[in-house]
Scaffold this motif. Structure first.
Motif, short mmCIF file in Angstrom:
data_model
loop_
_atom_site.label_atom_id
_atom_site.label_comp_id
_atom_site.label_asym_id
_atom_site.label_seq_id
_atom_site.Cartn_x
_atom_site.Cartn_y
_atom_site.Cartn_z
N ASN A 1 10.61 54.16 11.83
CA ASN A 1 10.76 53.97 10.82
C ASN A 1 12.56 55.43 9.96
OD1 ASN A 1 9.66 52.03 10.04
ND2 ASN A 1 7.50 53.28 9.41
N LEU A 2 12.45 56.19 10.82
CA LEU A 2 13.44 56.79 10.74
C LEU A 2 14.49 56.44 10.75
CD1 LEU A 2 13.34 59.34 9.32
CD2 LEU A 2 13.61 60.56 11.70
N GLU A 3 16.07 56.95 9.81
CA GLU A 3 17.28 56.58 10.09
C GLU A 3 17.69 57.02 11.36
OE1 GLU A 3 18.62 54.50 8.79
OE2 GLU A 3 17.24 53.53 7.07
N ARG A 4 18.23 56.74 12.39
CA ARG A 4 18.48 57.26 13.52
C ARG A 4 19.81 58.36 13.43
NH1 ARG A 4 15.99 57.71 18.33
NH2 ARG A 4 17.50 58.16 19.11
N HIS A 5 20.15 58.49 12.67
CA HIS A 5 21.24 59.72 12.17
C HIS A 5 21.11 60.74 11.75
CE1 HIS A 5 21.23 57.73 7.86
NE2 HIS A 5 21.10 58.61 7.66
N CYS A 6 19.32 60.59 11.37
CA CYS A 6 18.70 62.02 10.23
C CYS A 6 18.08 62.21 11.86
CB CYS A 6 18.03 61.19 9.53
SG CYS A 6 18.52 59.82 8.08
N LEU A 7 17.34 61.87 13.00
CA LEU A 7 16.54 62.47 13.74
C LEU A 7 17.49 63.33 14.76
CD1 LEU A 7 14.39 61.76 15.28
CD2 LEU A 7 15.28 60.27 16.77
N PRO A 8 18.95 63.48 14.67
CA PRO A 8 19.29 64.77 15.77
C PRO A 8 18.93 66.40 14.73
CG PRO A 8 20.26 62.58 16.01
CD PRO A 8 19.26 62.88 15.08
N GLN A 9 18.93 65.43 13.72
CA GLN A 9 18.94 67.24 12.85
C GLN A 9 17.96 67.70 12.72
OE1 GLN A 9 19.91 66.61 8.36
NE2 GLN A 9 19.85 68.74 7.99
N ARG A 10 17.05 66.55 12.68
CA ARG A 10 15.47 67.35 12.19
C ARG A 10 14.72 67.36 14.11
NH1 ARG A 10 13.10 62.33 7.92
NH2 ARG A 10 15.04 62.99 6.68
N ILE A 11 15.35 67.00 15.09
CA ILE A 11 14.91 67.54 16.10
C ILE A 11 15.72 68.66 16.58
CG2 ILE A 11 15.37 66.96 18.52
CD1 ILE A 11 15.19 64.20 17.96
N LEU A 12 16.71 69.19 16.25
CA LEU A 12 17.05 70.99 16.51
C LEU A 12 16.29 71.11 15.51
CD1 LEU A 12 20.97 69.35 16.70
CD2 LEU A 12 19.38 70.37 17.78
N LEU A 13 16.03 70.86 14.76
CA LEU A 13 15.72 72.21 13.68
C LEU A 13 14.71 72.41 13.85
CD1 LEU A 13 16.32 71.02 9.80
CD2 LEU A 13 16.88 73.24 11.48
N CYS A 14 13.41 71.40 14.97
CA CYS A 14 11.53 71.62 15.41
C CYS A 14 12.20 72.48 16.69
CB CYS A 14 11.26 70.02 15.45
SG CYS A 14 10.47 68.92 14.07
N LEU A 15 13.03 72.12 17.36
CA LEU A 15 13.63 72.67 18.24
C LEU A 15 14.06 74.37 18.40
CD1 LEU A 15 15.14 69.98 21.03
CD2 LEU A 15 12.69 71.38 20.71
N TYR A 16 14.67 74.08 16.90
CA TYR A 16 15.15 75.58 16.48
C TYR A 16 13.74 76.97 16.52
CZ TYR A 16 16.60 80.03 14.06
OH TYR A 16 16.97 80.74 13.13
N GLY A 17 12.67 75.94 15.58
CA GLY A 17 11.57 76.81 14.96
C GLY A 17 10.55 76.52 16.30
N MET A 18 10.60 75.89 16.97
CA MET A 18 10.10 76.88 18.12
C MET A 18 10.49 77.52 19.21
SD MET A 18 9.04 72.20 18.91
CE MET A 18 8.17 71.99 20.75
N GLY A 19 11.84 77.48 19.55
CA GLY A 19 12.24 78.10 20.52
C GLY A 19 12.50 79.54 20.09
N THR A 20 12.29 79.70 18.77
CA THR A 20 12.30 81.45 18.38
C THR A 20 11.18 81.46 17.76
OG1 THR A 20 13.67 80.12 16.24
CG2 THR A 20 14.96 80.57 17.46
N THR B 1 9.85 80.91 14.83
CA THR B 1 9.68 80.34 13.50
C THR B 1 8.67 80.36 12.66
OG1 THR B 1 12.13 81.54 13.69
CG2 THR B 1 11.22 80.76 11.91
N GLY B 2 8.76 78.25 13.56
CA GLY B 2 7.65 77.62 13.12
C GLY B 2 8.68 76.42 12.23
N SER B 3 7.80 75.43 11.83
CA SER B 3 8.00 73.93 11.40
C SER B 3 8.20 74.36 9.48
CB SER B 3 8.14 72.81 11.58
OG SER B 3 7.96 72.63 13.43
N LYS B 4 7.54 75.14 9.58
CA LYS B 4 7.39 75.91 7.76
C LYS B 4 8.10 76.52 7.43
CE LYS B 4 3.17 75.28 6.58
NZ LYS B 4 1.77 75.86 6.21
#
Length: 126
Positions: free
Chosen positions: A44-63, A65-68
């Motif tokens: 359901n998610l627009e394809r242009h919105c997905l990369p930003q959200r994936i990068l934010l999730c990966l950033y939260g996991m990798g650092t 920091t967490g998604s919250k």
């Protein structure tokens, strides 16, 4: 002593560059976020919105920091939205493929006169 010199040199060249900027630039150059596909039957998610959200999730996991905490930043994406992306798009196989693509790009870009010809290892901080 060399580490202090390296940090000073990087700060002089790129004073306002954050880790999230580096992650985004890496994705723009090699497109590793394309490996993350949904496990659901439909998307359901627009394809242009997905990369930003994936990068934010990966950033939260990798650092760690967490998604919250990442969702509370200036990006305008809620914790619930990031959690949804993490559950549906980020999986072990996709992470392995994306990491492989990043490692291959590092091997291609690095200067062999400095680092040598070896391709069996790649430091996670390089």
């Amino acid at each position: 002593m060399n580490l202090a010199y390296l940090k000073r040199e990087i700060t002089e060249r790129w004073p306002m560059t954050s880790l999230l900027d580096v992650l985004k630039e890496a994705d723009l150059r090699i497109g590793f976020s394309d490996h993350f596909k949904t496990v659901a039957e439909r998307e359901n998610l627009e394809r242009h919105c997905l990369p930003q959200r994936i990068l934010l999730c990966l950033y939260g996991m990798g650092t760690n920091t967490g998604s919250k905490r990442v969702s509370g930043s200036r990006h305008g994406i809620s914790y619930k939205e990031l959690l949804n992306v993490r559950r549906r798009f980020i999986h072990k196989a996709a992470l392995r493929n994306a990491i492989g693509q990043v490692a291959n790009a590092i091997f291609t870009a690095r200067n062999s006169s400095i680092w040598g010809e070896g391709t069996t290892s790649c430091a996670s901080d390089s």
